[in-house]
Design a protein around this motif. Structure first.
Motif, PDB file in Angstrom:
ATOM      1  N   VAL A 119      13.902   0.887  29.627  1.00 44.10           N
ATOM      2  CA  VAL A 119      13.457   2.116  30.297  1.00 44.10           C
ATOM      3  C   VAL A 119      12.818   3.069  29.302  1.00 44.10           C
ATOM      4  N   GLN A 120      13.439   3.251  28.141  1.00 45.48           N
ATOM      5  CA  GLN A 120      12.913   4.176  27.136  1.00 45.48           C
ATOM      6  C   GLN A 120      11.545   3.744  26.635  1.00 45.48           C
ATOM      7  N   ASN A 121      11.385   2.455  26.382  1.00 48.64           N
ATOM      8  CA  ASN A 121      10.103   1.968  25.872  1.00 48.64           C
ATOM      9  C   ASN A 121       8.988   2.110  26.902  1.00 48.64           C
ATOM     10  N   MET A 122       9.302   1.843  28.173  1.00 50.61           N
ATOM     11  CA  MET A 122       8.269   1.996  29.195  1.00 50.61           C
ATOM     12  C   MET A 122       7.899   3.463  29.371  1.00 50.61           C
ATOM     13  N   ARG A 123       8.884   4.343  29.303  1.00 52.26           N
ATOM     14  CA  ARG A 123       8.580   5.770  29.409  1.00 52.26           C
ATOM     15  C   ARG A 123       7.657   6.215  28.273  1.00 52.26           C
ATOM     16  N   SER A 124       7.899   5.701  27.077  1.00 56.93           N
ATOM     17  CA  SER A 124       7.061   6.050  25.926  1.00 56.93           C
ATOM     18  C   SER A 124       5.629   5.571  26.136  1.00 56.93           C
ATOM     19  N   LEU A 125       5.484   4.357  26.626  1.00 55.12           N
ATOM     20  CA  LEU A 125       4.149   3.809  26.878  1.00 55.12           C
ATOM     21  C   LEU A 125       3.430   4.611  27.957  1.00 55.12           C
ATOM     22  N   GLU A 126       4.137   4.924  29.030  1.00 51.80           N
ATOM     23  CA  GLU A 126       3.529   5.647  30.145  1.00 51.80           C
ATOM     24  C   GLU A 126       3.166   7.083  29.762  1.00 51.80           C
ATOM     25  N   ARG A 127       3.956   7.666  28.891  1.00 52.90           N
ATOM     26  CA  ARG A 127       3.712   9.064  28.519  1.00 52.90           C
ATOM     27  C   ARG A 127       2.627   9.208  27.443  1.00 52.90           C
ATOM     28  N   ASP A 128       2.626   8.319  26.431  1.00 53.13           N
ATOM     29  CA  ASP A 128       1.803   8.556  25.253  1.00 53.13           C
ATOM     30  C   ASP A 128       0.678   7.554  25.012  1.00 53.13           C
ATOM     31  N   LEU A 129       0.692   6.395  25.660  1.00 53.69           N
ATOM     32  CA  LEU A 129      -0.370   5.415  25.397  1.00 53.69           C
ATOM     33  C   LEU A 129      -1.214   5.098  26.627  1.00 53.69           C
ATOM     34  N   PHE A 130      -0.593   4.853  27.765  1.00 54.17           N
ATOM     35  CA  PHE A 130      -1.362   4.482  28.955  1.00 54.17           C
ATOM     36  C   PHE A 130      -2.413   5.524  29.345  1.00 54.17           C
ATOM     37  N   PRO A 131      -2.115   6.838  29.249  1.00 58.28           N
ATOM     38  CA  PRO A 131      -3.146   7.820  29.636  1.00 58.28           C
ATOM     39  C   PRO A 131      -4.405   7.739  28.781  1.00 58.28           C
ATOM     40  N   TYR A 132      -4.281   7.226  27.556  1.00 58.42           N
ATOM     41  CA  TYR A 132      -5.419   7.188  26.634  1.00 58.42           C
ATOM     42  C   TYR A 132      -6.119   5.826  26.595  1.00 58.42           C
ATOM     43  N   ILE A 133      -5.336   4.747  26.568  1.00 60.16           N
ATOM     44  CA  ILE A 133      -5.947   3.425  26.401  1.00 60.16           C
ATOM     45  C   ILE A 133      -5.529   2.440  27.481  1.00 60.16           C
ATOM     46  N   GLY A 134      -4.755   2.879  28.450  1.00 61.33           N
ATOM     47  CA  GLY A 134      -4.220   1.972  29.460  1.00 61.33           C
ATOM     48  C   GLY A 134      -5.267   1.209  30.235  1.00 61.33           C
ATOM     49  N   LYS A 135      -6.381   1.856  30.588  1.00 64.27           N
ATOM     50  CA  LYS A 135      -7.409   1.216  31.424  1.00 64.27           C
ATOM     51  C   LYS A 135      -8.462   0.460  30.603  1.00 64.27           C
ATOM     52  N   LEU A 136      -8.381   0.542  29.285  1.00 63.07           N
ATOM     53  CA  LEU A 136      -9.361  -0.153  28.447  1.00 63.07           C
ATOM     54  C   LEU A 136      -9.033  -1.638  28.332  1.00 63.07           C
ATOM     55  N   PRO A 137     -10.054  -2.504  28.354  1.00 68.51           N
ATOM     56  CA  PRO A 137      -9.791  -3.923  28.069  1.00 68.51           C
ATOM     57  C   PRO A 137      -9.145  -4.023  26.690  1.00 68.51           C
ATOM     58  N   ILE A 138      -8.069  -4.748  26.589  1.00 68.78           N
ATOM     59  CA  ILE A 138      -7.313  -4.757  25.339  1.00 68.78           C
ATOM     60  C   ILE A 138      -8.139  -5.302  24.182  1.00 68.78           C
ATOM     61  N   SER A 139      -9.072  -6.196  24.477  1.00 63.88           N
ATOM     62  CA  SER A 139      -9.891  -6.772  23.411  1.00 63.88           C
ATOM     63  C   SER A 139     -10.869  -5.783  22.807  1.00 63.88           C
ATOM     64  N   THR A 140     -11.107  -4.662  23.486  1.00 59.26           N
ATOM     65  CA  THR A 140     -12.070  -3.680  22.976  1.00 59.26           C
ATOM     66  C   THR A 140     -11.404  -2.594  22.128  1.00 59.26           C
ATOM     67  N   ILE A 141     -10.083  -2.609  22.036  1.00 57.88           N
ATOM     68  CA  ILE A 141      -9.367  -1.567  21.302  1.00 57.88           C
ATOM     69  C   ILE A 141      -9.349  -1.914  19.818  1.00 57.88           C
ATOM     70  N   LYS A 142      -9.923  -1.032  19.022  1.00 59.27           N
ATOM     71  CA  LYS A 142     -10.040  -1.264  17.588  1.00 59.27           C
ATOM     72  C   LYS A 142      -9.203  -0.256  16.796  1.00 59.27           C
ATOM     73  N   THR A 143      -9.118  -0.493  15.504  1.00 57.49           N
ATOM     74  CA  THR A 143      -8.286   0.329  14.627  1.00 57.49           C
ATOM     75  C   THR A 143      -8.639   1.816  14.664  1.00 57.49           C
ATOM     76  N   PRO A 144      -9.919   2.226  14.586  1.00 53.48           N
ATOM     77  CA  PRO A 144     -10.234   3.666  14.605  1.00 53.48           C
ATOM     78  C   PRO A 144      -9.721   4.371  15.863  1.00 53.48           C
ATOM     79  N   LEU A 145      -9.808   3.706  17.012  1.00 55.92           N
ATOM     80  CA  LEU A 145      -9.326   4.312  18.248  1.00 55.92           C
ATOM     81  C   LEU A 145      -7.817   4.513  18.191  1.00 55.92           C
ATOM     82  N   MET A 146      -7.071   3.503  17.723  1.00 58.20           N
ATOM     83  CA  MET A 146      -5.622   3.622  17.652  1.00 58.20           C
ATOM     84  C   MET A 146      -5.200   4.695  16.653  1.00 58.20           C
ATOM     85  N   LEU A 147      -5.951   4.844  15.573  1.00 58.25           N
ATOM     86  CA  LEU A 147      -5.654   5.902  14.607  1.00 58.25           C
ATOM     87  C   LEU A 147      -5.784   7.267  15.280  1.00 58.25           C
ATOM     88  N   ASP A 148      -6.849   7.438  16.059  1.00 55.37           N
ATOM     89  CA  ASP A 148      -7.065   8.711  16.747  1.00 55.37           C
ATOM     90  C   ASP A 148      -5.941   8.993  17.749  1.00 55.37           C
TER      91      ASP A 148
END
Length: 419
Positions: free
Chosen positions: A127-156
């Motif tokens: 539950v804690q891990n899913m809440r973290s993903l839903e709160r802090d990662l999905f809003p920013y990169i959730g809808k992006l194709p995973i293959s297009t996510i590169k290091t500079p984006l994750m740093l930002d």
């Protein structure tokens, strides 16, 4: 000798009129414009591959211009020279593109999360891990194709979380994201983990254990508790005192049901299933824990029973008495007392350990009271009666020591345990 086709030009293509039947306007080299009776115009390339006559669709005019069609023809001819069928090459690229658009970060993350939940995680961790993903990662990169996510984006993305001052959360999210990317790499959806290169780019978290004051800070902490008790709800005040007296983990106290408490016989046994080591999926420690409250602790519990004895839990949620209060209650109380960032619920355990060491108690006895010792280390007798009396004596001495500090009768370091 075959007649060579006259290359097309933009005007001729534009002015081509529909007829009763489809007809072709050739540009040479197999490229031609197919004009349908409905007026639609399609670019086609006729070619031979593996002795078979084939046709490759190049697009619709005027979206695809004459220049575009010639460039596509050149690209197709280069594939043919490399013994590659341009039609099959196009279909493969479409398949990859479709798979890419479907395999978003959120989709793969949820798939990975489900596998971990089924194989190794405890429900609370899941539950804690899913809440973290839903709160802090999905809003920013959730809808992006995973293959297009590169290091500079994750740093930002991670640096945005750092700006909140949440360095521990940043590190934990980086670890979660890295595991998801590695899972995607194994599935063939991406080539590498973009988090791997960020190790030196993220701010280092403050090293050490949960925040806890030193033993020398005990008098000031006790003064702060006494000073603020009048502003606390009675259960919160009692909860803070019990954390100080019992050494149990915050969740082990907050989630305690009254059914575990025997006020008449002054017995409190926490079932092994509720203990940290008992919740392990692999080789859980199946040993119940005896916190051993001193006299002052049982007085607090009797007082608490007047407030919450009709509820399931010692510390019921104010909105739903069938659920326990949030673990954040202790942290919030400490913050209001001015100890935010300096002391935590878990810090009471470290404080108690340090205090008991100064009082001369052996570390193994302290560790057993903290429920740190493993069942294997002490055999089946880990929590048997031959260890109980000495721990009871230690807990009462600790409570009396705190009481003497509050009364101003003790200077830290000068109070020693009677032989």
């Amino acid at each position: 000798m075959p007649k060579l086709a006259t290359p097309l030009n933009d005007i001729k293509v534009k002015n081509a009129k529909p007829q009763d039947k489809p007809y072709k306007l050739s540009d040479g080299g197999g490229l031609h414009l197919l004009v349908n009776p409905d007026g639609n115009k399609y670019w086609r390339l006729a070619y031979r591959f593996d002795t078979k006559q084939k046709t490759l669709a190049l697009g619709v005019y005027p979206v695809v211009t004459l220049k575009d069609a010639r460039e596509k023809t050149l690209a197709a001819r280069k594939l043919l020279d490399a013994d590659i069928d341009p039609a099959k090459d196009r279909d493969q690229k479409r398949h990859v593109a479709n798979a890419t658009s479907v395999n978003t970060f959120e989709k793969i993350a949820r798939e990975w999360h489900q596998r971990k939940t089924e194989s190794s995680w405890q429900p609370q961790t899941s539950v804690q891990n899913m809440r973290s993903l839903e709160r802090d990662l999905f809003p920013y990169i959730g809808k992006l194709p995973i293959s297009t996510i590169k290091t500079p984006l994750m740093l930002d993305v991670l640096q945005q979380i750092e700006k909140r001052g949440a360095l521990e959360i940043t590190r934990r999210l980086a670890s979660l994201a890295s595991a998801i990317f590695k899972y995607a790499t194994v599935k063939g959806l991406m080539e590498y983990d973009p988090i791997a290169a960020l190790k030196t780019e993220l701010k280092p978290r403050v090293k050490g254990h949960h925040a806890a004051i030193k033993v020398a800070g005990l008098p000031d902490l006790l003064k702060a508790i006494t000073k603020n008790e009048g502003r606390m709800y009675p259960p919160n005040r009692i909860g803070l005192r019990l954390m100080l007296l019992t050494f149990v983990r915050t969740s082990e106290l907050i989630e305690t049901p009254w059914s575990e408490i025997d006020l008449e016989n002054e017995q409190w046994v926490i079932p092994w299933q509720r203990m940290k080591m008992g919740k392990k999926r692999l080789s859980p420690r199946m040993v119940d824990h005896h916190p051993f409250l001193p006299r002052q602790g049982w007085e607090l519990l009797r007082e608490l029973h007047q407030y919450t004895g009709g509820s399931k839990y010692l510390f019921p949620n104010r909105r739903d008495h069938e659920k326990p209060l949030s673990n954040g209650m202790i942290l919030q109380a400490l913050k209001r007392m001015g100890y935010g960032g300096e002391m935590t619920g878990h810090g009471f355990r470290a404080l108690a350990k340090g205090t008991l060491k100064t009082l001369g108690y052996p570390i193994d006895r302290i560790e057993r009271q903290l429920s740190h010792a493993s069942g294997e280390a002490y055999g089946g007798s880990y929590d048997r009666e031959d260890f109980l009396d000495e721990r009871k004596e230690m807990m009462q001495h600790f409570a009396d020591y705190l009481e003497q500090i509050e009364r101003g009768n003790v200077v830290i370091g000068d109070f020693t345990r009677a032989a």
